[in-house]
Design a protein around this motif. Structure first.
Motif, PDB file in Angstrom:
ATOM      1  N   LEU A 297       0.833  -1.219   0.000  1.00  0.00           N
ATOM      2  CA  LEU A 297       0.000   0.000   0.000  1.00  0.00           C
ATOM      3  C   LEU A 297       0.862   1.262   0.000  1.00  0.00           C
ATOM      4  N   SER A 298       2.185   1.077  -0.114  1.00  0.00           N
ATOM      5  CA  SER A 298       3.040   2.254   0.011  1.00  0.00           C
ATOM      6  C   SER A 298       2.765   3.225  -1.139  1.00  0.00           C
ATOM      7  N   LYS A 299       2.713   4.493  -0.785  1.00  0.00           N
ATOM      8  CA  LYS A 299       2.435   5.611  -1.707  1.00  0.00           C
ATOM      9  C   LYS A 299       0.975   5.668  -2.147  1.00  0.00           C
ATOM     10  N   LYS A 300       0.164   4.709  -1.723  1.00  0.00           N
ATOM     11  CA  LYS A 300      -1.269   4.803  -2.070  1.00  0.00           C
ATOM     12  C   LYS A 300      -1.918   5.812  -1.133  1.00  0.00           C
ATOM     13  N   VAL A 301      -2.972   6.459  -1.621  1.00  0.00           N
ATOM     14  CA  VAL A 301      -3.649   7.481  -0.831  1.00  0.00           C
ATOM     15  C   VAL A 301      -5.112   7.089  -0.622  1.00  0.00           C
ATOM     16  N   PHE A 302      -5.508   7.012   0.636  1.00  0.00           N
ATOM     17  CA  PHE A 302      -6.882   6.626   0.967  1.00  0.00           C
ATOM     18  C   PHE A 302      -7.507   7.617   1.944  1.00  0.00           C
TER      19      PHE A 302
END
Ligand SMILES: NC(=O)c1ccc[n+]([C@@H]2O[C@H](COP(=O)([O-])OP(=O)(O)OC[C@H]3O[C@@H](n4cnc5c(N)ncnc54)[C@H](O)[C@@H]3O)[C@@H](O)[C@H]2O)c1
Length: 255
Positions: free
Chosen positions: A14-19
């Protein structure tokens, strides 16, 4: 071959993903924030509870927090815009905002029924659509915390269970409408967890004994029990799952 030959698993990365996490300062929400944050996700967290949001932002540096009502469409659009401005991208959201108004049907105030639908269904809709409208061409993920009450007819839960059931079915429709845009919409259905809105029930010996008697695994869930499914549904691992309510319930829905 040894363990050091294995790279971190891109399936669950999930690194660098934005939620965006709604209800992220509640009992289960906090656990979800921690699980996603520890895996490198960048997070915007909204909730009604200003105080616990402030505590959360002290614990997790770099998260964006906003006091926002999920029932208010404009507020959801605004948090999406703030997230895009701050982080430059958006990959989806997880919604753990919800309310419960237990009462036997003869005693149930219809306003409690209306309010349950307002937060648990209309709010979830606002959250989903605000995010879906601004996802990139590659698509994204939307996850709601439903409940075993989406399918189990617990006595005294007319307001809660009917709203959670509506949420689970809405997830199916949104999933179908948005599948061609690669926007995957799912729900997680927990049984009784030792967190948030259920802590008083868990602490009450009579209520908790009865509740445990219908959980085959013989224990209440802990917030970290939700992490695996949330990470799966938000990561590459969940790339072909949509429209589902996946029960994380120690077997509660088997009874
Ligand atoms: N705790 C359990 O055993 C359990 C079991 C099944 C499902 N759930 C579901 O999990 C979710 C989280 O529940 P929890 O146990 O952490 O409860 P909680 O009360 O601790 O958390 C709910 C959060 O939602 C926020 N919220 C409520 N209305 C809102 C609104 N209009 N706008 C924005 N935020 C709002 C609250 O401020 C709170 O922080 C809920 O949807 C609940 O129905 C909980």
């Amino acid at each position: 071959m040894s363990h050091s030959d294995f790279a971190p698993d891109p399936l669950f990365d999930l690194s660098k993903k934005v939620f965006i996490v709604a209800g992220g300062s509640g009992g289960l929400g906090k656990g979800l924030v921690q699980a996603l944050y520890e895996r490198g996700a960048r997070l915007a967290v909204c909730d009604l509870d200003e105080k616990s949001l402030a505590t959360l932002s002290q614990s997790f540096s770099g998260i964006l927090t906003a006091v926002a009502d999920i029932c208010d469409e404009a507020s959801m659009d605004q948090i999406v815009q703030q997230t895009l401005t701050q982080f430059g991208r958006l990959d989806g959201g997880i919604n753990a905002a919800g309310i419960i108004r237990p009462a036997a049907a003869f005693e149930l105030d219809v306003d409690a029924l209306r309010m349950s639908f307002e937060v648990n269904v209309v709010g979830a809709f606002n959250f989903s659509r605000a995010i879906a409208r601004r996802l990139p061409k590659a698509g994204g993920r939307i996850v709601h915390i439903a409940s075993v009450s989406s399918t189990v007819a617990n006595v005294g839960y007319a307001a809660y269970a009917s709203s959670k059931s509506a949420l689970s079915h809405m997830v199916r429709v949104l999933a179908r409408e948005w599948a061609s845009s690669n926007i995957l919409v799912n729900a997680i259905g927990p049984s009784m967890f030792n967190a948030g809105m259920a802590v008083n029930a868990v602490a009450d010996p009579t209520v908790s004994q009865q509740a445990l008697s219908v959980i085959p695994m013989g224990r209440f869930g802990q917030p970290e029990d939700l992490s695996g499914m949330a990470i799966t549904l938000l990561s590459q691992a969940g790339s072909y799952i949509t429209g589902q309510t996946i029960y994380v319930d120690g077997g509660r829905t088997l009874v």
